[in-house]
Write an enzyme that holds these catalytic residues in place. Sequence first.
Site, PDB file in Angstrom:
ATOM      1  N   LYS A   1      -2.473   7.229   1.202  1.00 20.61           N
ATOM      2  CA  LYS A   1      -2.070   7.533   2.572  1.00 20.61           C
ATOM      3  C   LYS A   1      -0.956   8.577   2.479  1.00 20.61           C
ATOM      4  CE  LYS A   1      -1.754   4.875   6.769  1.00 20.61           C
ATOM      5  NZ  LYS A   1      -2.823   5.506   7.538  1.00 20.61           N
TER       6      LYS A   1
ATOM      7  N   ARG B   1       0.835  -1.214   0.000  1.00 18.78           N
ATOM      8  CA  ARG B   1       0.000   0.000   0.000  1.00 18.78           C
ATOM      9  C   ARG B   1       0.866   1.259   0.000  1.00 18.78           C
ATOM     10  NH1 ARG B   1      -4.573   0.641   4.494  1.00 18.78           N
ATOM     11  NH2 ARG B   1      -2.748   1.097   5.785  1.00 18.78           N
TER      12      ARG B   1
HETATM   13  N1  PLP Z   1      -8.809   5.036   7.384  1.00 15.50           N
HETATM   14  C1  PLP Z   1      -7.848   5.938   7.585  1.00 15.50           C
HETATM   15  C2  PLP Z   1      -8.095   7.344   7.201  1.00 15.50           C
HETATM   16  C3  PLP Z   1      -6.620   5.548   8.158  1.00 15.50           C
HETATM   17  O1  PLP Z   1      -5.654   6.448   8.357  1.00 15.50           O
HETATM   18  C4  PLP Z   1      -6.447   4.205   8.534  1.00 15.50           C
HETATM   19  C5  PLP Z   1      -5.190   3.786   9.157  1.00 15.50           C
HETATM   20  O2  PLP Z   1      -4.295   3.333   8.531  1.00 15.50           O
HETATM   21  C6  PLP Z   1      -7.491   3.294   8.303  1.00 15.50           C
HETATM   22  C7  PLP Z   1      -8.658   3.748   7.722  1.00 15.50           C
HETATM   23  C8  PLP Z   1      -7.366   1.853   8.655  1.00 15.50           C
HETATM   24  O3  PLP Z   1      -6.534   1.194   7.745  1.00 15.50           O
HETATM   25  P1  PLP Z   1      -5.633  -0.024   8.212  1.00 15.50           P
HETATM   26  O4  PLP Z   1      -6.569  -1.045   8.755  1.00 15.50           O
HETATM   27  O5  PLP Z   1      -4.952  -0.474   6.982  1.00 15.50           O
HETATM   28  O6  PLP Z   1      -4.727   0.495   9.241  1.00 15.50           O
END
Ligand code: PLP
Length: 286
Positions: free
Chosen positions: A149, A50
């Site tokens: 991200k 990712r």
């Molecule tokens: N949504 C946002 C905006 C985030 O910053 C995160 C954290 O990484 C998530 C969702 C959850 O994603 P993950 O389960 O990959 O950490």
Amino acid sequence: LLIYYNGDFVPKSQATTSVYDHGFLYGDGVFEGIRAYNGRVFKLREHVDRLYDSAKAIALEIPISREEMEEAILETLRKNNLTDAYIRPIVSRGVGDLGLDPRKCPKPNIFIISQEWGAMYGDLYEVGLTGVTVSVRRNSCDALSPNIKSLNYLNNILAKIEANEKGGDEAIFFDQNGYLSEGSGDNIFIIKNGKVYTPPTINNLKGITRATAIELLAEMGIDTHVENLGMFDLYTADEIFVTGTAAEAAPLVKVDGRPIGDGKPGPITKKMVAAFEKVTTTTGTP
Ligand code: PLP
């Protein structure tokens, strides 16, 4: 504490970049949030993939391979003797001039920060979190796409500020069309009449914990219905839980002051919290 900095391990005080780094000037860069449990990194490959996808989406070429990135992450933990940790790889566009043009930034900067980390919400995994719907929108059409991200988390920060002002633990976003999006740092699952629903990932981050939760639910014989949801679905849910690397799987028992179901973590949520704890503590890259 040692921090990975472009291939070296340096003390915190030396892990610094220039004020001309476009990561600082413009939020031009990408990051990941990863956890290690019992000395094993949970879903390492998925997080590294990712990170590279986020970078590709902003035309940022990370100067090391995915394998080197994985090894750098593992080595950061080893160097710091960490077994239960939060890990934060960051790739910034690097140092340029005051202009926007990324061609002026010849070399991206790579940092990997790690620190000891336990449960983010403490007792709240049993009691449940409170959520607040916020006015700031998650927009799936622009550069702040929830799928990237990026180092620009202003939307999420504004949402957090709104949730703080209203006394909630987590902010809940809708998108530009009014569809349910996600929390400020986690994805959302809704349970109604024994069925589980979650929004499609066009308007929220493709959460790695979200994908894990869907797998764990399938193992319990429960299908997850991926569909557009709205405010109504949120308020009338029997149960809600959120998923994220930092938050793990956590019950949400109140939204905008309204109790969800009977205001206590429900049966499917409790099973998820337990299943998630099991998978994180028994799998991962050593
Ligand atoms: N949504 C946002 C905006 C985030 O910053 C995160 C954290 O990484 C998530 C969702 C959850 O994603 P993950 O389960 O990959 O950490």
